[in-house]
Design a protein around this motif. Sequence first.
Motif, PDB file in Angstrom:
ATOM      1  N   TRP A  17       7.741  -1.859  22.403  1.00 55.10           N
ATOM      2  CA  TRP A  17       8.918  -1.720  21.546  1.00 55.10           C
ATOM      3  C   TRP A  17       9.450  -3.091  21.145  1.00 55.10           C
ATOM      4  O   TRP A  17       9.769  -3.344  19.981  1.00 55.10           O
ATOM      5  N   LEU A  45      15.049   2.462  22.055  1.00 58.75           N
ATOM      6  CA  LEU A  45      14.152   3.296  22.852  1.00 58.75           C
ATOM      7  C   LEU A  45      14.952   4.388  23.558  1.00 58.75           C
ATOM      8  O   LEU A  45      15.975   4.121  24.179  1.00 58.75           O
ATOM      9  N   PHE A  78       7.389   3.638  16.873  1.00 63.13           N
ATOM     10  CA  PHE A  78       8.790   3.215  16.755  1.00 63.13           C
ATOM     11  C   PHE A  78       9.190   3.170  15.296  1.00 63.13           C
ATOM     12  O   PHE A  78       8.471   2.692  14.451  1.00 63.13           O
TER      13      PHE A  78
END
Lengths: 133, 136
Positions: A17, A45, A78
């Motif tokens: 991430w 996240l 993501f």
Amino acid sequence: MYDDLGIFKMAKAQMDWIAQRQEVLASNIANANTPRYLPKDIKPLDFKEVLAGTAQPDVGATTTNAKHIVPEVTPSPFKAVTQRRTFESTPDGNAVILEEQIAKVGDANSKYNAAAALFQKYQKMIKTASGSR
Amino acid sequence: MDELSKSTQTAISGMKVQSQRLRVISENLANADSLAQTPEGLPYRRKVMTFKNELDRATGTNVVKVDKVRADSAEFQRRYDPKHPAADRDGYVLAPNVNPLIEMMDMREAQRSYEANMNVINASRSLLSRTIEMLR
């Protein structure tokens, strides 16, 4: 082997991430003078999702025929979101604030270090448990 | 290509455009007094540049490119200098539409952007080396 262990999976997700976020932040900073450019950031996240291992890419190609080729580049799990509400923007419509972006880069840096340290710590613990030094 | 190298690529493209911008600024500043030689001639016209965001297909990264370098359409300044070869009937000479103050401000901005990109490269590199360290 490490992928089966929850801690490693989480640390890996976190590092992934951050790496993705770093890319988005880099493009924000590089575009600090591009007209009408709005800064982007990656959606934070979700702890529950990471724990359940369900953080999946939003888009994926479906193969309906054996001859269909699966794209090599898998979409990132993501999501990059454009910041609509920005602090201020220049007359040419650019809303990147360098200080803000640099602060985010620093933040990502320390988080990455934390995740990496966690990873290493557990690696050491496994080593100790398995009796090797 | 991994994300960290991609961000380095993006930052490098940012640095490239900022240095090109610096070149245009220095051209403007250097020509701040470039007047015409003949009464009808036009002096140096200030150049401005714009940037654009582009997807580099080879690496799959978003990079910054120079969009256009075009002439600034602002009006020329007028200076009273009847002895100059380019002076008109009333003794005025057209001077470039370069304002050193604006150029200096632009220069500072380019410098800051360049530094910010450099910081990103440093950060990405430290993340990469941290990752490699984990192998030890």
